[in-house]
Design an enzyme around this catalytic site. Structure first.
Site, PDB file in Angstrom:
ATOM      1  N   SER A 198       0.833  -1.208   0.000  1.00  0.00           N
ATOM      2  CA  SER A 198       0.000   0.000   0.000  1.00  0.00           C
ATOM      3  C   SER A 198       0.866   1.255   0.000  1.00  0.00           C
ATOM      4  O   SER A 198       0.392   2.340   0.322  1.00  0.00           O
ATOM      5  CB  SER A 198      -0.916  -0.010   1.228  1.00  0.00           C
ATOM      6  OG  SER A 198      -0.140  -0.083   2.402  1.00  0.00           O
ATOM      7  N   SER A 239       5.907   5.003  10.741  1.00  0.00           N
ATOM      8  CA  SER A 239       4.847   4.658   9.808  1.00  0.00           C
ATOM      9  C   SER A 239       5.237   5.002   8.387  1.00  0.00           C
ATOM     10  O   SER A 239       6.233   5.675   8.140  1.00  0.00           O
ATOM     11  CB  SER A 239       3.557   5.390  10.170  1.00  0.00           C
ATOM     12  OG  SER A 239       3.595   6.687   9.615  1.00  0.00           O
ATOM     13  N   LYS A 240       4.380   4.512   7.481  1.00  0.00           N
ATOM     14  CA  LYS A 240       4.639   4.743   6.064  1.00  0.00           C
ATOM     15  C   LYS A 240       4.623   6.223   5.726  1.00  0.00           C
ATOM     16  O   LYS A 240       5.082   6.626   4.679  1.00  0.00           O
ATOM     17  CB  LYS A 240       3.590   4.012   5.223  1.00  0.00           C
ATOM     18  CG  LYS A 240       3.897   2.547   5.075  1.00  0.00           C
ATOM     19  CD  LYS A 240       2.909   1.823   4.194  1.00  0.00           C
ATOM     20  CE  LYS A 240       3.302   0.349   4.111  1.00  0.00           C
ATOM     21  NZ  LYS A 240       2.231  -0.539   3.756  1.00  0.00           N
ATOM     22  N   ARG A 241       4.064   7.019   6.617  1.00  0.00           N
ATOM     23  CA  ARG A 241       4.011   8.453   6.340  1.00  0.00           C
ATOM     24  C   ARG A 241       5.387   9.118   6.449  1.00  0.00           C
ATOM     25  O   ARG A 241       5.616  10.155   5.875  1.00  0.00           O
ATOM     26  CB  ARG A 241       3.012   9.136   7.268  1.00  0.00           C
ATOM     27  CG  ARG A 241       1.582   8.930   6.806  1.00  0.00           C
ATOM     28  CD  ARG A 241       0.604   9.622   7.713  1.00  0.00           C
ATOM     29  NE  ARG A 241       0.489   8.944   8.984  1.00  0.00           N
ATOM     30  CZ  ARG A 241      -0.292   7.898   9.191  1.00  0.00           C
ATOM     31  NH1 ARG A 241      -1.022   7.422   8.213  1.00  0.00           N
ATOM     32  NH2 ARG A 241      -0.355   7.328  10.366  1.00  0.00           N
ATOM     33  N   GLU A 242       6.289   8.486   7.210  1.00  0.00           N
ATOM     34  CA  GLU A 242       7.612   9.085   7.342  1.00  0.00           C
ATOM     35  C   GLU A 242       8.492   8.723   6.149  1.00  0.00           C
ATOM     36  O   GLU A 242       9.132   7.685   6.136  1.00  0.00           O
ATOM     37  CB  GLU A 242       8.260   8.629   8.660  1.00  0.00           C
ATOM     38  CG  GLU A 242       7.882   9.546   9.783  1.00  0.00           C
ATOM     39  CD  GLU A 242       7.585   8.817  11.076  1.00  0.00           C
ATOM     40  OE1 GLU A 242       7.917   9.346  12.120  1.00  0.00           O
ATOM     41  OE2 GLU A 242       7.034   7.712  11.026  1.00  0.00           O
TER      42      GLU A 242
END
Ligand code: GLU
Length: 313
Positions: free
Chosen positions: A13, A251-254
């Site tokens: 994702s 998280s993937k946001r970083e």
């Protein structure tokens, strides 16, 4: 146990992240140290979030580090297909078998209703569903179905399920009190992770599951499903999460910790050395290949508690 069959089961994702890579490396080390079979399965159940380009990139990022697999994505094997998006009919059959046994009911609650109808709590902050829709009459179900598409929940008994985790030790939960009736199929028709992961690990004859500690408290639910589906459960190893200094999970946001950035900053051996150090396998972070680490891999050295990743490493 016969031949060890382990797997890495990421969700494509987004670009793979340091935390996913840490779990993936440990799964790989455990399999390779035991001369077992490594399977790569893409958990691309959610069509809104998962993309084939992410899956391809993920496979490339694993190879870059020096991780390979014997069966699975891009490689094939006798337990395929290895993309969950291609296994819908299999999940449907498992779902309908449970439905035929009267174990599943439609839940018409909206998100807001679900929260209102839930006991607060659970260690992961998620709410326990109260079972509100369990008690609807057939007439009420019919009426609600005119205007809403239901999600489908598995009815769980008031029963404690426990197991011995290879890293975290003894763990137990009461299915009704700590988990609640859980969703096997979403209202948009997508089968839920809990069903798919159990079905797949069972069907792919996986006998060792290595994954992040965040899934520890999904495991009693999954063990219950293994029993219902007549599948043999694997051994579980829930590895610590990598967290930021303020305790937040990476998280993937970083973006600075995704594989795109990491591949610019480190060589594969440097990054493996860091991960191996965090995993308790090295005294200090020094360049090493995954194959070298596998030669001395020791589960007893893997820490139980989350690992703080400081900024300047
Ligand atoms: N697909 C899940 C994830 O990426 C992992 C599932 C599992 O290992 O059981 O978080």
């Amino acid at each position: 146990m016969g031949e060890l069959r382990g797997r890495f089961a990421p969700s494509p994702s987004g670009r793979m992240h340091l935390g996913n890579l840490f779990s993936g490396l440990l799964a790989w080390l455990s399999v390779r140290a035991a001369g077992g079979v490594m399977v790569l399965r893409m958990e691309d159940l959610d069509p809104d979030r998962c993309k084939e380009e992410y899956a391809a990139q993920l496979a490339d990022d694993l190879r870059w580090l020096g991780l390979d697999w014997d069966e699975g994505y891009g490689k094939g094997g006798s337990h395929g297909p290895y993309r969950q998006s291609e296994r819908t009919e299999l999940y449907a059959a498992a779902f309908h078998a449970l439905e035929g046994r009267g174990l599943i009911y439609p839940c018409f609650c909206t998100r807001a209703e679900r929260l209102a109808a839930s006991a607060p709590h659970r260690s992961d902050g998620q709410a326990v569903y109260s079972g509100k829709c369990r008690y609807l009459t057939p007439e009420q179900r019919e009426e609600l179905a005119q205007t809403r598409r239901p999600a489908w929940r598995l009815e769980v008994p008031d029963r404690e399920v426990d197991f011995l985790d290879g890293v975290q030790g003894f763990f137990a939960e009461n299915l009704l009190r700590d988990c609640g009736d859980f969703i096997l199929r979403r209202s948009d028709g997508v089968y839920a992770y809990q069903l798919a992961v159990v079905y797949d690990d069972g069907a792919m004859a996986i006998n060792q599951v290595v994954r992040g500690r965040d899934l520890l408290d999904s495991t009693p639910r999954q063990l219950y499903l293994y029993g219902l589906l007549g599948l043999t459960p694997p051994e579980f190893y829930h590895v610590p999460l990598l967290v930021a200094p303020d305790g937040r999970r990476l998280s993937k946001r970083e973006r600075d910790l995704d594989m795109g950035a990491l591949r610019q900053r480190f060589t594969p051996a440097e990054l493996t050395g860091l991960l191996g150090y965090w995993a308790g396998q090295l005294d200090r972070p020094e360049p090493v290949t995954p194959a070298e680490l596998a030669g001395r891999f020791d589960w007893s050295k893997v820490p139980q508690t989350d690992i703080t990743v400081e900024g300047e490493w």
